[in-house]
Design a protein around this motif. Structure first.
Motif, PDB file in Angstrom:
ATOM      1  N   GLU A  73       0.817  -1.214   0.000  1.00  0.00           N
ATOM      2  CA  GLU A  73       0.000   0.000   0.000  1.00  0.00           C
ATOM      3  C   GLU A  73       0.855   1.270   0.000  1.00  0.00           C
ATOM      4  O   GLU A  73       0.384   2.329  -0.368  1.00  0.00           O
ATOM      5  N   ALA A  74       2.126   1.192   0.373  1.00  0.00           N
ATOM      6  CA  ALA A  74       3.001   2.367   0.381  1.00  0.00           C
ATOM      7  C   ALA A  74       3.700   2.570  -0.963  1.00  0.00           C
ATOM      8  O   ALA A  74       4.214   3.642  -1.238  1.00  0.00           O
ATOM      9  N   ALA A  75       3.724   1.547  -1.802  1.00  0.00           N
ATOM     10  CA  ALA A  75       4.406   1.639  -3.083  1.00  0.00           C
ATOM     11  C   ALA A  75       3.593   2.496  -4.046  1.00  0.00           C
ATOM     12  O   ALA A  75       2.376   2.478  -4.040  1.00  0.00           O
ATOM     13  N   LYS A  76       4.298   3.259  -4.886  1.00  0.00           N
ATOM     14  CA  LYS A  76       3.632   4.114  -5.877  1.00  0.00           C
ATOM     15  C   LYS A  76       3.786   3.480  -7.253  1.00  0.00           C
ATOM     16  O   LYS A  76       4.889   3.208  -7.699  1.00  0.00           O
ATOM     17  N   ALA A  77       2.686   3.291  -7.924  1.00  0.00           N
ATOM     18  CA  ALA A  77       2.705   2.785  -9.295  1.00  0.00           C
ATOM     19  C   ALA A  77       3.106   3.921 -10.230  1.00  0.00           C
ATOM     20  O   ALA A  77       2.886   5.097  -9.928  1.00  0.00           O
TER      21      ALA A  77
END
Length: 166
Positions: free
Chosen positions: A5-9
């Motif tokens: 949930e913290a990763a940015k696509a």
């Protein structure tokens, strides 16, 4: 490792690393210095092999008919190395076409020389199509001794920022 949930696509609104200039970010008189590039024996051998420039001065070490010391390289190789440096930085992803080129060679480049260029924007002419512009520049190529070895002018078609609403 970060939680999912913290990763940015990837997002098209994010700035892209290594992206070249759109023409609106340039101004007449603006100057840039490229990285330096040392010309190697491998560069020479690969270039003459792929182009067929198999002239004796390029393929024979110490060619007795040569007019200068060292292992000269074709002017076209010097030009291509500088264009590669410009492509990788200034116009990566924004250069659309090379439209015109005029070149003068002033001094030889030999294997072992290190070249770099100064790029000066000399003209910007927006086109009527898709926010593009023709950008003219003067490129002066220098060796490690600060000798001007080549100068050329180039006109390129560069992309621009899309107008609002596109």
């Amino acid at each position: 490792m970060p939680q999912a949930e913290a990763a940015k696509a990837p997002d098209l609104a994010m700035a892209r690393l290594g992206q070249g200039f759109v023409w609106q970010d340039l101004s007449v008189g603006q100057c840039f210095r490229t990285f330096k590039r040392t010309v190697t024996e491998t560069d020479l051998v690969n270039f003459i092999g792929v182009t067929g420039m198999l002239e004796a001065i390029f393929i024979e070490e110490g060619y007795e008919g040569g007019a200068m010391p060292g292992r000269p390289v074709p002017g076209a190789l010097t030009y291509c190395l500088i264009e590669g440096l410009i492509l990788q930085t200034m116009i990566q992803g924004t250069g659309l076409a090379m439209l015109e080129l005029q070149q003068k060679i002033f001094a030889p480049v030999v294997v072992g020389d290190t070249v770099q260029a100064v790029v000066e924007v000399t003209e910007i002419r927006p086109t009527s199509r898709s926010g593009r512009a023709v950008v003219a520049s003067r490129i002066d190529v220098w060796n490690q001794k600060n000798v001007l070895v080549m100068s050329y002018t180039a006109k390129r078609l560069l992309a621009g920022r899309a107008p609002a609403g596109d």
